[in-house]
Design a protein around this motif. Structure first.
Motif, PDB file in Angstrom:
ATOM      1  N   LEU A   1       0.824  -1.208   0.000  1.00 37.12           N
ATOM      2  CA  LEU A   1       0.000   0.000   0.000  1.00 37.12           C
ATOM      3  C   LEU A   1       0.857   1.256   0.000  1.00 37.12           C
ATOM      4  O   LEU A   1       0.653   2.169  -0.817  1.00 37.12           O
ATOM      5  N   SER A   2       1.842   1.314   0.892  1.00 38.82           N
ATOM      6  CA  SER A   2       2.669   2.513   1.038  1.00 38.82           C
ATOM      7  C   SER A   2       3.536   2.758  -0.195  1.00 38.82           C
ATOM      8  O   SER A   2       3.649   3.891  -0.677  1.00 38.82           O
TER       9      SER A   2
ATOM     10  N   VAL B   1       3.089   1.720  -3.355  1.00 38.53           N
ATOM     11  CA  VAL B   1       2.298   2.089  -4.529  1.00 38.53           C
ATOM     12  C   VAL B   1       1.752   3.511  -4.393  1.00 38.53           C
ATOM     13  O   VAL B   1       1.731   4.270  -5.372  1.00 38.53           O
ATOM     14  N   GLN B   2       1.334   3.893  -3.185  1.00 39.21           N
ATOM     15  CA  GLN B   2       0.800   5.245  -3.009  1.00 39.21           C
ATOM     16  C   GLN B   2       1.875   6.309  -3.200  1.00 39.21           C
ATOM     17  O   GLN B   2       1.612   7.370  -3.777  1.00 39.21           O
TER      18      GLN B   2
ATOM     19  N   GLY C   1      -3.161   2.354  -4.953  1.00 38.97           N
ATOM     20  CA  GLY C   1      -2.477   1.663  -3.857  1.00 38.97           C
ATOM     21  C   GLY C   1      -3.434   0.811  -3.057  1.00 38.97           C
ATOM     22  O   GLY C   1      -3.114  -0.319  -2.656  1.00 38.97           O
TER      23      GLY C   1
ATOM     24  N   SER D   1      -2.961  -3.311  -3.045  1.00 41.61           N
ATOM     25  CA  SER D   1      -2.640  -3.898  -1.733  1.00 41.61           C
ATOM     26  C   SER D   1      -3.683  -4.920  -1.291  1.00 41.61           C
ATOM     27  O   SER D   1      -3.391  -5.807  -0.483  1.00 41.61           O
TER      28      SER D   1
END
Length: 424
Positions: free
Chosen positions: A162-163, A165-166, A182, A186
């Motif tokens: 998540l982190s 991709v964001q 993200g 994720s």
């Protein structure tokens, strides 16, 4: 008997520690990258992400009919794996139906949500709620099998993906695109980790069949009858509140509020959720052996109070200045929102951890009534305050006080069930 109790206590603490370690690491990652994200994205971007998550969360509460809760309960593994298969079928079917609805009414839905910028992302919501439903099924099955290390690793993996991709998405997409993408990617990562524990047991998988699926669907039908609507009411209270914040106030206000939930709500929910997972499994065992869940209830509540009391007190005292320091002065308002709802989150953390006692004793109907009250309190607070032209902060105060009292009522019911086997 003493040795058995000591072993149970040791096992419970070890399992809780494993999950809490995983969830703590998993939540530290987004919190650490938040100062980067707040400099890449605007509060309005976070508002669109919050709207996307809110709609996904509301719908995901129904996607498996809440049959995932039943995975813990049967003595036979064949029953558990067929419940898992039933949940997967429901998730696939309902996600497809939802996709057709989005294709036909995407503009109307975006207009109803009060934010046309989310229109393109509505197409991804069926995919996300399917992965959320599968994750919930796999989560409960791995909990049943006591694969707590794998649950912890899956949570950390999901957070890392998540982190990354964001952050990367912020350099390739303007607006909220990187944040939403993200969230989408994720959702897959944790499932890939957890499904391995099932796929390797070919013998058990071979016992999945249509007749057995129909049998467990009927045996545990109280979950879609009551628990599904209970979960929907709970999510409507918290997540539809977010939708109304965007509609009645602004995306910017929702962005600030969503950041306050990102820092306070998600870690509190997931750490408490880790303890709740272990509690559910151990409480179900204790109920089968003794008829009550008194011992594990008291033990767990003591642990949650020891963890939460100093933590939430420190948060209450320093959070406004901390937000301004870490995220920039413009984000101080989000810190003020955290301060308002901290007492409610403290009570919620302790109560939700032991609330599965209601499902263990088959009190889904009573829990549904309580959840409806929770939903009404949250929604009435924002409806009333927006109608009277009160500022958003007043709505938060009203919601926090009302929900705190409602959670204390639930704690009273759970206490009576654990100690006496009855609600009142």
């Amino acid at each position: 008997m003493i040795d058995i109790r000591k072993n149970l206590k040791s096992e419970f603490s070890r399992n809780v520690l494993t999950l809490i370690t995983g969830t703590t690491v998993a939540q530290m990652i987004p919190i650490l990258v938040s100062p980067i994200l707040t400099r890449i994205y605007t509060p309005e971007d976070f508002g669109i992400l919050a709207l996307f998550i809110s709609v996904s969360t509301i719908l995901s509460s129904m996607i498996c009919g809440r049959y995932e809760l039943a995975i813990i309960l049967p003595e036979k593994e064949e029953d558990a794996i067929n419940i898992l298969a039933l949940g997967f079928i429901l998730a696939a079917f309902l996600s497809f139906v939802l996709f057709l609805i989005v294709v036909l009414f995407h503009h109307t839905l975006a207009s109803a949500l009060g934010n046309l910028k989310i229109e393109i992302w509505l197409y991804f919501i069926p995919l996300v709620i399917f992965t959320l439903g599968v994750f919930s099924l796999l989560n409960y099955y791995n909990n049943r099998k006591k694969y707590y290390e794998d649950l912890a690793k899956a949570t950390v993996l999901r957070s890392i993906v998540l982190s990354i991709v964001q952050i990367l998405g912020g350099f390739f997409y303007k607006g909220a695109g990187g944040l939403v993408i993200g969230q989408i990617i994720s959702s897959f990562s944790a499932n890939l980790k957890l499904v391995k524990n099932i796929s390797k047991d070919k013998v058990l998988i071979s016992k999945i069949n249509k007749n057995h699926i129909l049998t467990v669907a009927n045996k545990y039908k109280r979950f879609p009858q009551f628990s599904m609507w209970s979960a929907l009411a709970n999510n409507m209270g918290f997540q539809f509140y977010n939708v109304l914040v965007s509609a009645y106030y602004s995306s910017k206000t929702l962005g600030f509020y969503s950041m306050s939930n990102r820092v306070l709500g998600m870690p509190a929910t997931l750490v408490g959720g880790a303890m709740a997972q272990v509690f559910f499994q151990h409480a179900a065992e204790e109920k089968q052996k003794t008829g009550l869940t008194k011992s594990i209830f008291i033990k767990t509540l003591k642990k949650t109070l020891i963890i939460s009391l100093p933590t939430f007190l420190i948060i209450f005292l320093i959070i406004e200045d901390l937000f301004a320091l870490v995220y920039g002065e413009s984000w101080r308002v989000a810190g003020s929102y955290v301060k308002i709802v901290t007492p409610m989150f403290f009570i919620r953390f302790n109560v939700v951890t032991v609330s599965n006692v209601m499902n263990i004793y088959g009190k889904e109907k009573a829990l549904l009534i309580w959840q409806i009250a929770l939903c009404l309190i949250a929604l009435l607070s924002i409806f009333t305050c927006s109608y009277l032209k009160y500022p958003f902060e007043i709505s938060l105060y009203a919601m926090s006080i009302g929900l705190s009292l409602n959670y204390l009522i639930l704690l009273y019911m759970v206490y009576n069930l654990s100690n006496k086997g009855k609600l009142f």
